[in-house]
Design an enzyme around this catalytic site. Structure first.
Site, PDB file in Angstrom:
ATOM      1  CG  HIS A  52       1.551   5.149   4.160  1.00 35.58           C
ATOM      2  ND1 HIS A  52       0.775   5.099   5.291  1.00 35.58           N
ATOM      3  CD2 HIS A  52       2.196   3.953   4.077  1.00 35.58           C
ATOM      4  CE1 HIS A  52       0.955   3.929   5.884  1.00 35.58           C
ATOM      5  NE2 HIS A  52       1.812   3.217   5.169  1.00 35.58           N
ATOM      6  CG  HIS A 106      -0.323  -0.134   2.529  1.00 39.19           C
ATOM      7  ND1 HIS A 106       0.184  -1.330   2.991  1.00 39.19           N
ATOM      8  CD2 HIS A 106      -0.119   0.766   3.521  1.00 39.19           C
ATOM      9  CE1 HIS A 106       0.682  -1.158   4.209  1.00 39.19           C
ATOM     10  NE2 HIS A 106       0.515   0.114   4.549  1.00 39.19           N
TER      11      HIS A 106
END
Length: 145
Positions: free
Chosen positions: A101, A99
């Site tokens: 940020h 993922h």
């Protein structure tokens, strides 16, 4: 499901969704560094940078860029953004589903995201460069086989 992000993608766990398409989901982080801290998640599970296809990383970056722009023009009034991928436990990755940020920043905020990074020095930059060049050459050779 053992992966919380896979559960969120499946709709089995709650999240504040701010962007979604066929391949990606962007959600607000439940422990944000700043207001608007967003995570861009591919819907197909991969763990980290080592097993995520380059095209997936590129699309995550493109979505992250759009979110960063939105943070600047929205009521969040961001003056800039930090973007990061924590790659592995040693890099503070806590959810092992890749993922990105996106952390909106404001001039004068007190977040020390990169504290201490500016003054660090590598004792042997030439050796570090040599090690990385050799490893890249080995990876290139392995990909051609």
């Amino acid at each position: 499901m053992s992966c919380v992000f896979c559960a969120i993608v499946a709709g089995d766990a709650p999240a504040i969704r701010i962007y979604e398409d066929d391949g990606y989901l962007a959600i607000l982080d439940i422990r944000p560094f700043t207001r608007g801290h967003t995570l861009v998640i591919p819907k197909v599970h991969t763990v980290d940078l080592t097993d995520t296809p380059p095209d997936t990383l590129g699309q995550m970056a493109a979505i992250g860029q759009r979110i960063a722009k939105a943070a600047r023009v929205s009521g969040l009034h961001a003056d800039g953004n930090n973007i990061a991928v924590n790659d592995g436990k040693a890099a503070f990755q806590t959810v092992f589903h890749i993922h990105l940020h996106v952390v909106p920043r404001r001039d004068g905020d007190k977040l020390s995201f990169a504290k201490g990074m500016l003054m660090r020095r590598d004792a042997d930059r030439e050796e570090t460069g040599r090690l990385l060049r050799e490893a890249l050459a080995q990876l290139d050779a392995a990909e051609k086989d």
